[in-house]
Each structure stands twice: as structure tokens, then as C-alpha cells.
Design a protein around this motif. Structure first.
Motif, PDB file in Angstrom:
ATOM      1  N   ILE A  49       0.737  -1.122  -0.146  1.00 24.80           N
ATOM      2  CA  ILE A  49       0.130  -0.255  -0.196  1.00 24.80           C
ATOM      3  C   ILE A  49       0.824   1.211   0.099  1.00 24.80           C
ATOM      4  N   PHE A  50       1.819   1.152   0.662  1.00 27.55           N
ATOM      5  CA  PHE A  50       2.749   2.302   0.806  1.00 27.55           C
ATOM      6  C   PHE A  50       3.546   2.502  -0.457  1.00 27.55           C
ATOM      7  N   VAL A  51       4.018   1.550  -0.919  1.00 31.65           N
ATOM      8  CA  VAL A  51       4.865   1.742  -2.276  1.00 31.65           C
ATOM      9  C   VAL A  51       4.028   1.993  -3.383  1.00 31.65           C
ATOM     10  N   PHE A  52       2.840   1.106  -3.518  1.00 29.44           N
ATOM     11  CA  PHE A  52       2.099   1.583  -4.960  1.00 29.44           C
ATOM     12  C   PHE A  52       1.391   3.020  -4.691  1.00 29.44           C
TER      13      PHE A  52
ATOM     14  N   ILE B  22      -4.715   8.410   0.126  1.00 28.33           N
ATOM     15  CA  ILE B  22      -4.533   7.039  -0.747  1.00 28.33           C
ATOM     16  C   ILE B  22      -4.038   5.972   0.315  1.00 28.33           C
ATOM     17  N   VAL B  23      -2.913   6.450   1.061  1.00 24.81           N
ATOM     18  CA  VAL B  23      -2.156   5.681   1.729  1.00 24.81           C
ATOM     19  C   VAL B  23      -2.479   5.266   3.230  1.00 24.81           C
ATOM     20  N   TRP B  24      -2.480   6.292   3.821  1.00 25.69           N
ATOM     21  CA  TRP B  24      -2.685   6.322   5.384  1.00 25.69           C
ATOM     22  C   TRP B  24      -4.030   6.264   5.874  1.00 25.69           C
ATOM     23  N   ALA B  25      -5.093   6.973   5.069  1.00 24.09           N
ATOM     24  CA  ALA B  25      -6.337   6.894   5.558  1.00 24.09           C
ATOM     25  C   ALA B  25      -6.931   5.497   5.743  1.00 24.09           C
ATOM     26  N   PRO B  26      -6.892   4.457   4.721  1.00 25.69           N
ATOM     27  CA  PRO B  26      -7.353   3.338   4.596  1.00 25.69           C
ATOM     28  C   PRO B  26      -6.672   2.441   5.936  1.00 25.69           C
TER      29      PRO B  26
ATOM     30  N   PHE C 233      -9.179   8.352   8.517  1.00 24.56           N
ATOM     31  CA  PHE C 233      -9.107   9.672   8.085  1.00 24.56           C
ATOM     32  C   PHE C 233      -8.536  10.901   8.876  1.00 24.56           C
ATOM     33  N   TRP C 234      -8.995  10.834  10.251  1.00 26.66           N
ATOM     34  CA  TRP C 234      -8.641  12.065  11.075  1.00 26.66           C
ATOM     35  C   TRP C 234      -7.011  11.835  11.390  1.00 26.66           C
ATOM     36  N   LYS C 235      -6.695  10.396  11.817  1.00 29.29           N
ATOM     37  CA  LYS C 235      -5.153   9.958  12.135  1.00 29.29           C
ATOM     38  C   LYS C 235      -4.730  10.561  10.875  1.00 29.29           C
ATOM     39  N   ALA C 236      -4.975  10.275   9.731  1.00 32.98           N
ATOM     40  CA  ALA C 236      -3.977  10.489   8.501  1.00 32.98           C
ATOM     41  C   ALA C 236      -3.941  11.898   8.330  1.00 32.98           C
ATOM     42  N   MET C 237      -4.886  13.009   8.474  1.00 29.05           N
ATOM     43  CA  MET C 237      -4.812  14.109   8.310  1.00 29.05           C
ATOM     44  C   MET C 237      -3.888  14.935   9.457  1.00 29.05           C
ATOM     45  N   THR C 238      -3.848  14.185  10.798  1.00 27.63           N
ATOM     46  CA  THR C 238      -2.986  14.759  11.722  1.00 27.63           C
ATOM     47  C   THR C 238      -1.332  14.335  11.319  1.00 27.63           C
ATOM     48  N   LEU C 239      -1.303  13.105  10.717  1.00 28.74           N
ATOM     49  CA  LEU C 239       0.183  12.829  10.362  1.00 28.74           C
ATOM     50  C   LEU C 239       0.497  13.742   9.062  1.00 28.74           C
ATOM     51  N   ALA C 240      -0.284  14.127   8.189  1.00 30.46           N
ATOM     52  CA  ALA C 240      -0.230  14.829   7.112  1.00 30.46           C
ATOM     53  C   ALA C 240       0.115  16.368   7.710  1.00 30.46           C
ATOM     54  N   MET C 241      -0.205  16.709   8.468  1.00 26.09           N
ATOM     55  CA  MET C 241      -0.090  18.099   9.021  1.00 26.09           C
ATOM     56  C   MET C 241       1.275  18.187   9.569  1.00 26.09           C
ATOM     57  N   SER C 242       1.626  17.119  10.310  1.00 24.89           N
ATOM     58  CA  SER C 242       3.163  17.262  10.934  1.00 24.89           C
ATOM     59  C   SER C 242       4.271  16.897   9.750  1.00 24.89           C
ATOM     60  N   LYS C 243       3.648  15.980   8.762  1.00 25.66           N
ATOM     61  CA  LYS C 243       4.752  15.793   7.838  1.00 25.66           C
ATOM     62  C   LYS C 243       4.971  16.933   6.905  1.00 25.66           C
ATOM     63  N   TYR C 244       3.795  17.633   6.699  1.00 22.40           N
ATOM     64  CA  TYR C 244       3.999  19.032   5.925  1.00 22.40           C
ATOM     65  C   TYR C 244       4.943  20.118   6.615  1.00 22.40           C
TER      66      TYR C 244
END
Length: 244
Positions: free
Chosen positions: A138-141, A192-196, A200-211
Motif C-alpha cells: 500500500i505504501f509503495v504503490f 490514498i495510503v494512510w487513511a485506509p 481519516f482524522w489520524k491520516a490528516m494529523t500525520l499529514a499536517m506534521s509531515k508537511y
């Protein structure tokens, strides 16, 4: 001063050291091998960042993926390729990294089909590889799909700004192209990768810190980009290796 030291932990220092080391290695490969060295660092970083992607860590108090360090440095390499060799070479490096990563994943999956021998060591190694590489599809593709899109966007923005400014303001096209395309990259990757996997909300939290971390790396690599522009490739070294 004490509060700053408490905030700037060993983990944060290790992150900064890794970022600077990766950028320095990129410069070294460019110095020794020219555009071939930059192609190599793009391929190396995209493959390694995908392997590191599932590992979460904490930088400056923010939970983020470890893969963001090496992944963000790809933008530095492609921006340097764009500046020194043009859009075609930068896009070529992106495509080559994409194709080789696909081949690597397929070869790893084939290797997992082989049964391990009956020794405990062999079983442990096989199990460890299964956990790591069965978790990365999932992470790779997903990340490779996002990588191909956003790297192309980065190169397009870089050259659009360069054309608009008649080649001036390198800092502007470097930071603007990276920050904008990294924003798109972060959102797409989260969805695409983290939310599944984490929701969703955890993925958005990770996205913010990553950005935030990606922006910090973009600002740091601007210094290295100006440094690299002043360098001339070591043609004598390449001739000794019969690369020219």
C-alpha cells in the motif's frame, strides 16, 4: 536556554543530522558523477523512503513517518537537475526512480514466495521480511503513484517560475515549487495510503506534521542548492572511472 535544550532532543538532533547528511551525500554524488549522481540519489531515496515509510516516529513533538526525510530530499535532487540540466533530465530521473521501484517491489514479492530452510535463523529472517515487505505494498504503490504525479508538478512549477522570472530568484522557484507540490503530495498520500490504514482524522494529523517537516527541509535545502550551483562537476574523476 535550558527550555530550548529540553525541546531540542536527541531525536530532533538526529533528524537534523540525517537531513544534512542526505543533502551532503547528494552534493557529493553530483560533484563526482554529475547528473548520473543525481539520478542515483533519486532512485536510492525513493526506494529507501518507501521502506521507511511505515515506521512512525516523533520529531519536534509531532508524530510523522520516518520516510519523509529521504523522500523530501528527492525534491532537492530534481530541482538541481532542473536548474543545471533542464526539465527533460529532471523528468527522466523521476520516471527512472518510478520504474526501478516497481521492479524492486516485484522482485521482493517473488523472493517471499521461496520457502525458508528449517533453521530457526532462516525462519526468523523470513518472518521479518514478510512483516516488512507485506506491509509495504500500500505504501509503495500508493506513494509511487503520488510520487509520479507530484514530482511532475514540482518540475512544471519550477520551470514555469523560472520562465516568468527570466531565470532570476532561484530561492523562489526552489521553495515555491517544492512547498506547493509537497502540499499536494501530503494530501494525496494521506488520503490514498494512510487513511485506509489509520483512519481519516489520524491520516490528516500525520499529514499536517509531515508537511511542516517537509517545509523545514525545503528551507534547509535552499542553502545547499545555492552551494551546488556554484560547483563545477569533477570531470577528471569521471574520466578516471571512464564515465565520459
Amino acid at each position: 536556554m535550558i527550555e530550548f535544550i529540553n525541546f531540542f532532543t536527541f531525536q530532533d538532533g538526529l533528524w537534523l543530522f540525517t537531513v544534512i547528511l542526505d543533502l551532503f551525500v547528494t552534493l557529493l554524488l553530483y560533484k563526482l558523477f554529475g547528473k548520473r549522481g543525481l539520478y542515483a540519489i533519486v532512485i536510492f531515496n525513493i526506494m529507501l523512503s518507501n521502506l521507511q515509510g511505515p515506521k512512525l516516529t516523533v520529531i519536534f513533538g509531532m508524530e510523522t513517518s520516518l520516510g519523509v526525510i529521504l523522500y523530501s530530499s528527492i525534491y532537492f535532487a530534481t530541482d538541481l537537475l532542473s536548474e543545471k540540466y533542464g526539465r527533460k533530465e529532471a523528468q527522466g530521473a523521476v520516471l527512472l526512480g518510478f520504474i526501478i521501484s516497481i521492479i524492486m517491489v516485484l522482485m521482493i514479492y517473488i523472493s517471499l514466495l521461496f520457502l525458508p530452510s528449517q533453521t530457526v535463523y532462516s525462519q526468523n529472517v523470513h518472518n521479518a521480511m514478510s512483516v516488512l515487505f507485506n506491509f509495504t505494498p500500500i505504501f509503495v504503490f500508493g506513494s509511487l503513484f503520488v510520487y509520479l504525479i507530484t514530482q511532475s508538478v514540482d518540475i512544471w512549477i519550477f520551470h514555469a517560475i523560472k520562465k516568468k522570472t527570466n531565470g532570476r530568484h532561484l530561492w523562489l522557484r526552489n521553495n515555491a515549487s517544492t512547498i506547493l507540490s509537497q502540499g499536494l503530495d501530503t494530501v494525496l498520500y494521506a488520503l490514498i495510503v494512510w487513511a485506509p490504514i489509520v483512519g481519516f482524522w489520524k491520516a490528516m494529523t500525520l499529514a499536517m506534521s509531515k508537511y511542516i517537516i517537509k517545509i523545514l527541509i525545503a528551507l534547509i535545502d535552499t542553502i545547499f542548492l545555492y552551494w551546488a550551483i556554484e560547483w563545477k562537476e569533477s570531470t577528471s574523476w569521471r574520466k578516471k572511472l571512464q564515465l565520459d
